[in-house]
Design an enzyme around this catalytic site. Structure first.
Site, PDB file in Angstrom:
ATOM      1  N   ASN A  11       0.470  -1.743   0.309  1.00 45.53           N
ATOM      2  CA  ASN A  11      -0.375  -0.286   0.323  1.00 45.53           C
ATOM      3  C   ASN A  11       1.137   0.856   0.094  1.00 45.53           C
ATOM      4  OD1 ASN A  11      -1.753   2.292   0.722  1.00 45.53           O
ATOM      5  ND2 ASN A  11      -2.076   1.061   2.263  1.00 45.53           N
ATOM      6  N   TRP A  12       1.350   1.622  -1.099  1.00 47.03           N
ATOM      7  CA  TRP A  12       1.737   2.682  -0.924  1.00 47.03           C
ATOM      8  C   TRP A  12       1.179   4.304  -0.877  1.00 47.03           C
ATOM      9  CZ3 TRP A  12       4.909   2.660  -7.019  1.00 47.03           C
ATOM     10  CH2 TRP A  12       5.197   2.074  -6.986  1.00 47.03           C
ATOM     11  N   LYS A  13      -0.598   4.080  -0.300  1.00 42.68           N
ATOM     12  CA  LYS A  13      -0.919   5.984   0.522  1.00 42.68           C
ATOM     13  C   LYS A  13      -0.304   6.797  -1.031  1.00 42.68           C
ATOM     14  CE  LYS A  13      -0.160   3.296   4.652  1.00 42.68           C
ATOM     15  NZ  LYS A  13       0.069   3.136   6.199  1.00 42.68           N
ATOM     16  N   HIS A  91      -9.670   1.277   4.884  1.00 39.71           N
ATOM     17  CA  HIS A  91      -8.095   1.085   5.596  1.00 39.71           C
ATOM     18  C   HIS A  91      -7.977   2.770   7.082  1.00 39.71           C
ATOM     19  CE1 HIS A  91      -3.850   2.516   6.286  1.00 39.71           C
ATOM     20  NE2 HIS A  91      -3.261   1.283   5.692  1.00 39.71           N
ATOM     21  N   GLU A  93      -6.471   4.435   7.747  1.00 39.67           N
ATOM     22  CA  GLU A  93      -6.280   5.669   7.139  1.00 39.67           C
ATOM     23  C   GLU A  93      -7.648   6.724   6.938  1.00 39.67           C
ATOM     24  OE1 GLU A  93      -2.881   5.807   5.777  1.00 39.67           O
ATOM     25  OE2 GLU A  93      -2.312   5.330   6.971  1.00 39.67           O
ATOM     26  N   GLU A 163      -4.965  -4.630  10.989  1.00 41.35           N
ATOM     27  CA  GLU A 163      -3.602  -3.419  10.620  1.00 41.35           C
ATOM     28  C   GLU A 163      -3.879  -3.302  12.349  1.00 41.35           C
ATOM     29  OE1 GLU A 163      -1.836  -2.287   6.968  1.00 41.35           O
ATOM     30  OE2 GLU A 163      -4.078  -1.219   6.877  1.00 41.35           O
ATOM     31  N   GLY A 169       3.215   2.670  10.693  1.00 42.10           N
ATOM     32  CA  GLY A 169       3.942   3.373  10.597  1.00 42.10           C
ATOM     33  C   GLY A 169       4.422   3.928  11.687  1.00 42.10           C
ATOM     34  N   SER A 208       4.066  -2.035   9.666  1.00 42.46           N
ATOM     35  CA  SER A 208       4.972  -2.082  10.530  1.00 42.46           C
ATOM     36  C   SER A 208       5.971  -3.444  10.043  1.00 42.46           C
ATOM     37  CB  SER A 208       5.755  -1.226  11.277  1.00 42.46           C
ATOM     38  OG  SER A 208       4.969  -0.632  11.752  1.00 42.46           O
ATOM     39  N   GLY A 229       3.203  -1.124   4.062  1.00 40.20           N
ATOM     40  CA  GLY A 229       3.305   0.207   4.440  1.00 40.20           C
ATOM     41  C   GLY A 229       4.704   0.716   3.958  1.00 40.20           C
ATOM     42  N   GLY A 230       5.436   1.359   4.826  1.00 38.57           N
ATOM     43  CA  GLY A 230       6.664   1.571   4.288  1.00 38.57           C
ATOM     44  C   GLY A 230       7.461   1.259   3.409  1.00 38.57           C
TER      45      GLY A 230
END
Ligand code: 13P
Length: 249
Positions: A11-13, A91, A93, A163, A169, A208, A229-230
């Site tokens: 997930n590149w957000k 998600h 966010e 999640e 993050g 993470s 994510g990251g």
């Protein structure tokens, strides 16, 4: 017998670039991922480029509406028309920053399936909720919003990503045991309604995940891959994570 194929999804957000699509496509082409499904959720403007580059790509969210005067929104039909097979829904966010309720998320889930997209339903508790012992009730309410609206059979063409909000993050991953405990809880809850559905649904862990901790997470019995994510913004690290899912498949 269960027939769950592991999934590793990035997930590149609101990150990434045309250049990153190209380097990710090149890196993934050289990796052997025959036992798992590898997906990327880039920002909308990069979807076509990702698909053309041979990446299996999906949307980070879709509208619950079909079409119309909804400036800035993107509908599931168009996402499917581009060639996407998946979308994230709910998600954390989207829930916390854009105020999506469990009902909104269930409506998006339904809209995705109406247009032949497989929804990846994201669920998870905040740190405060975990400290108050509410993890199971929060996760169960988030999943039941979909089951109550659409029935347990709707989970057949779907994926659930657990999640925990406190792990997203933050570099604070759930331990493999903590993650497994919640994944087992989710599978047992679904099994109480339909054993076959519970055995076949892929349950992904997110929060993470990196190429140092993925191996042990993916070794857990009820963890069928990850939502990253990251670390999905670094092609080599992402491929290492895919390799650990491949080894555990
Ligand atoms: P991080 O891997 O950066 O913690 O993000 C997880 C996530 O939100 C994936 O959807």
């Amino acid at each position: 017998m269960a027939s769950r194929k592991p999934i590793v999804a990035g997930n590149w957000k609101m990150n990434g670039s045309v250049e990153l699509v190209t380097s990710m496509a090149d890196t993934l082409k050289n990796a052997s991922n025959n036992k798992i499904d590898v997906l990327i959720f880039p920002p909308f403007p990069l979807l076509s480029k990702a698909l053309e580059s041979g990446i299996v790509a999906g949307a980070q969210t879709v509208s619950q509406e079909d079409a119309g005067a909804f400036t800035g929104e993107v509908d599931a039909k168009l996402v499917a028309e581009l060639g996407c097979k998946y979308t994230l829904v709910g998600h954390s966010e989207r829930r916390s920053i854009y105020g999506e309720s469990n009902d909104d998320v269930a409506a998006k889930f339904e809209k995705a399936q109406q247009h032949n997209l497989t929804p990846i339903l994201c669920v998870g508790e905040s740190e405060e909720q975990r400290e108050q012992g509410l993890t199971e009730s929060v996760v169960s309410e988030q999943i039941n919003a979909v089951i109550n609206k659409l029935g347990v059979a709707a989970l057949v063409n779907s994926v659930i990503a657990y999640e925990p909000v406190w792990a997203i993050g933050t570099g604070k991953t759930a331990s493999p045991e903590q993650a497994q405990q919640v994944h087992k809880f989710i599978r047992d809850e679904i099994a109480a309604l339909d054993v076959v559905v519970s055995q076949n649904i892929a349950l992904l862990y997110g929060g993470s995940v990196n190429d140092q901790n993925s191996e042990l997470l993916f070794a857990q019995a009820d963890i069928d891959g990850g939502l990253i994510g990251g670390a999905s913004l670094k092609p080599n690290a992402f491929v290492n994570i895919c390799n650990s899912a491949q080894r555990n498949a």
